[in-house]
Design an enzyme around this catalytic site. Structure first.
Site, mmCIF file in Angstrom:
data_model
loop_
_atom_site.group_PDB
_atom_site.id
_atom_site.type_symbol
_atom_site.label_atom_id
_atom_site.label_comp_id
_atom_site.label_asym_id
_atom_site.label_seq_id
_atom_site.Cartn_x
_atom_site.Cartn_y
_atom_site.Cartn_z
ATOM 1 N N CYS A 130 29.834 51.059 30.154
ATOM 2 C CA CYS A 130 28.385 50.991 30.433
ATOM 3 C C CYS A 130 27.602 52.127 29.782
ATOM 4 C CB CYS A 130 28.147 50.957 31.935
ATOM 5 S SG CYS A 130 29.303 51.927 32.898
ATOM 6 N N HIS A 242 22.131 53.962 34.985
ATOM 7 C CA HIS A 242 22.715 55.153 34.369
ATOM 8 C C HIS A 242 21.654 55.864 33.519
ATOM 9 C CE1 HIS A 242 26.513 53.898 35.775
ATOM 10 N NE2 HIS A 242 27.172 53.719 34.650
HETATM 11 N N1 LIG Z 1 30.023 48.282 37.103
HETATM 12 C C1 LIG Z 1 29.715 48.601 35.854
HETATM 13 O O1 LIG Z 1 28.662 49.214 35.544
HETATM 14 C C2 LIG Z 1 30.643 48.224 34.750
HETATM 15 C C3 LIG Z 1 30.211 48.396 33.459
HETATM 16 C C4 LIG Z 1 31.057 48.071 32.412
HETATM 17 C C5 LIG Z 1 32.295 47.557 32.710
HETATM 18 N N2 LIG Z 1 32.699 47.397 34.000
HETATM 19 C C6 LIG Z 1 34.030 46.843 34.249
HETATM 20 O O2 LIG Z 1 33.917 45.533 34.804
HETATM 21 C C7 LIG Z 1 35.011 45.288 35.669
HETATM 22 C C8 LIG Z 1 34.513 44.895 37.045
HETATM 23 O O3 LIG Z 1 33.712 45.915 37.589
HETATM 24 P P1 LIG Z 1 32.877 45.724 38.946
HETATM 25 O O4 LIG Z 1 32.001 46.910 38.993
HETATM 26 O O5 LIG Z 1 32.270 44.375 39.037
HETATM 27 O O6 LIG Z 1 34.057 45.843 40.049
HETATM 28 P P2 LIG Z 1 34.052 45.351 41.550
HETATM 29 O O7 LIG Z 1 32.689 45.283 42.112
HETATM 30 O O8 LIG Z 1 35.065 46.180 42.254
HETATM 31 O O9 LIG Z 1 34.621 43.830 41.468
HETATM 32 C C9 LIG Z 1 35.909 43.533 41.024
HETATM 33 C C10 LIG Z 1 36.061 42.021 40.879
HETATM 34 O O10 LIG Z 1 37.372 41.746 40.370
HETATM 35 C C11 LIG Z 1 37.999 40.790 41.215
HETATM 36 N N3 LIG Z 1 39.454 40.965 41.234
HETATM 37 C C12 LIG Z 1 40.145 42.084 41.581
HETATM 38 N N4 LIG Z 1 41.483 41.823 41.522
HETATM 39 C C13 LIG Z 1 41.617 40.540 41.136
HETATM 40 C C14 LIG Z 1 42.733 39.682 40.909
HETATM 41 N N5 LIG Z 1 43.998 40.120 41.048
HETATM 42 N N6 LIG Z 1 42.498 38.398 40.517
HETATM 43 C C15 LIG Z 1 41.237 37.958 40.376
HETATM 44 N N7 LIG Z 1 40.128 38.698 40.592
HETATM 45 C C16 LIG Z 1 40.322 39.979 40.968
HETATM 46 C C17 LIG Z 1 37.412 41.059 42.584
HETATM 47 O O11 LIG Z 1 37.624 39.934 43.399
HETATM 48 P P3 LIG Z 1 37.827 40.082 45.004
HETATM 49 O O12 LIG Z 1 36.460 40.284 45.578
HETATM 50 O O13 LIG Z 1 38.444 38.769 45.369
HETATM 51 O O14 LIG Z 1 38.739 41.267 45.202
HETATM 52 C C18 LIG Z 1 35.950 41.263 42.205
HETATM 53 O O15 LIG Z 1 35.322 40.018 42.010
HETATM 54 C C19 LIG Z 1 35.846 46.577 35.645
HETATM 55 O O16 LIG Z 1 36.842 46.431 34.655
HETATM 56 C C20 LIG Z 1 34.861 47.628 35.227
HETATM 57 O O17 LIG Z 1 35.481 48.730 34.607
HETATM 58 C C21 LIG Z 1 31.892 47.696 35.035
#
Ligand SMILES: NC(=O)c1ccc[n+]([C@@H]2O[C@H](COP(=O)([O-])OP(=O)(O)OC[C@H]3O[C@@H](n4cnc5c(N)ncnc54)[C@H](OP(=O)(O)O)[C@@H]3O)[C@@H](O)[C@H]2O)c1
Length: 344
Positions: A130, A242
């Site tokens: 991000c 951010h």
């Molecule tokens: N947040 C940001 O600003 C940002 C920016 C760039 C990249 N990212 C990347 O994007 C990704 C997600 O981030 P987030 O912030 O959305 O995280 P988050 O809010 O913690 O959500 C994680 C998601 O992944 C799912 N998940 C976890 N384990 C799983 C599995 N074994 N099988 C299927 N689904 C699974 C979760 O489902 P459940 O609810 O069922 O557990 C949830 O929907 C990460 O790799 C992060 O590094 C985030």
């Protein structure tokens, strides 16, 4: 015929934002499928004025999916992206798993859309971190004009960048301060409420954190390997948005006025820069917006040719969900993909 799109991680911060952006932009999808872990089976997610029931990733057949927007973390992506890609769906992944793979394009459409060309090697395209995404959107037009030599960036990153549990931690710790209850850090290494933490991700051997390393490596891959960059990444008690203080040294002269007019015309950038109280953008104001906001543009008098900027963006949108969907739109607009024939 429209596309069939899967959103993996649909219950998460980024996945939920993906569903709302797909609906907002009337993405040419005939069907959108929400997927997450088994524990979320049947959970309802909003998709425009519809509701989608979450399906479990590990029971899903991707053979008629055209585009898979993946945001379920590195471990899930490492295991699943190649399997999904092998079934013919293009995977656009938000985790850090594939970003530095030489066979995977790392794309910010305003900056390096042409690098999409090689995506068929693995059928996977990576979305940057991000903090890198908003940085390169602001750097690219300036680099084209005056060639960047060196960048020093300090970030002020919101807790949503660490997922939904991290947002809950800021909320519950803030409540605990007011109710004089015990504060127990779980997701973050120290208390985040009414504090800030100069560590994002793990430490590397050279004393930098992995988040800082990602900014260096990803900027080089997306924009120019010759750019020297050093970063200090800091987590701050802000829910979404951010911010970055960016000091740039150029090879050729560039004034603050020139930079203001170049950035005002640049794709994805919005300049709000009045040198008066409140004449700049704060993270709170960029939530739900698509632009990378640039304020506080001024000359750095300590070098021959230098500028200092303040760059703010919604990390869940340009830093993740929006950028991924812009990549998908690019694939479609450039006719790099076609919808699969679906069974009647
Ligand atoms: N947040 C940001 O600003 C940002 C920016 C760039 C990249 N990212 C990347 O994007 C990704 C997600 O981030 P987030 O912030 O959305 O995280 P988050 O809010 O913690 O959500 C994680 C998601 O992944 C799912 N998940 C976890 N384990 C799983 C599995 N074994 N099988 C299927 N689904 C699974 C979760 O489902 P459940 O609810 O069922 O557990 C949830 O929907 C990460 O790799 C992060 O590094 C985030």
């Amino acid at each position: 015929m429209g596309y069939k799109v899967a959103v993996v991680g649909a219950t998460g911060n980024v996945g939920r934002e993906m569903l709302s952006i797909l609906a907002e932009r009337t993405f040419p999808a005939d069907e959108v499928v929400a997927l997450a872990s088994r524990k979320s089976l049947g959970v309802e997610c909003s998709f425009g004025d519809k509701t989608l029931k979450v399906k479990a990733l590990d029971h899903y057949d991707f053979s008629d999916i055209d585009i898979c927007l993946m945001s379920a973390g590195s471990a899930v992506s490492k295991e699943w992206s190649p399997k999904i890609a092998a079934q013919g769906a293009v995977v656009i992944d938000n985790s850090s798993c594939w970003r530095m793979d030489p066979d995977v394009p790392l794309i910010v459409p305003e900056v390096n859309a042409d690098a999409l060309a090689g995506f068929r090697k693995k059928n996977i395209i990576a979305n940057p971190n991000c903090s890198t995404a908003q940085l390169v959107v602001a750097l690219k037009p300036l680099h084209d004009h005056a060639k960047i030599k060196r960048v020093v960036v300090s970030t002020y990153q919101s807790v949503s960048g660490a997922g939904k549990d991290a947002m809950d931690e800021l909320f519950s710790q803030t409540k605990a301060v007011f109710t004089v209850s015990e504060i127990e850090p779980k997701k973050f290494p120290k208390r985040i409420a009414f504090n800030l933490i100069p560590q994002i991700d793990v430490f590397m051997e050279d004393g930098y954190t992995k988040e800082e390393w990602k900014m260096v490596a990803e900027t080089k891959k997306i924009l120019d390997p010759k750019i020297k960059l050093t970063a200090t990444c800091v987590r701050v008690p802000v829910f979404v948005g951010h911010s970055e203080a960016v000091t740039i040294e150029f090879e050729r002269p560039i004034s603050a006025d020139e930079a203001r007019s170049i950035l005002s015309a640049a794709p994805g950038c919005l300049v709000i820069d009045r040198p008066e109280s409140g004449g700049y953008v704060t993270p709170y104001e960029c939530v739900g917006e698509d632009a990378t906001y640039i304020s506080r543009i001024r000359t750095d008098p300590t070098v021959d040719s230098g500028l200092v900027l303040w760059v703010v963006s919604d990390n869940l949108r340009k830093g993740a969900a929006l950028n991924a969907i812009q990549i998908a739109e690019c694939l479609i607009n450039r006719k790099l993909i076609a919808a699969k024939k679906k069974a009647a």
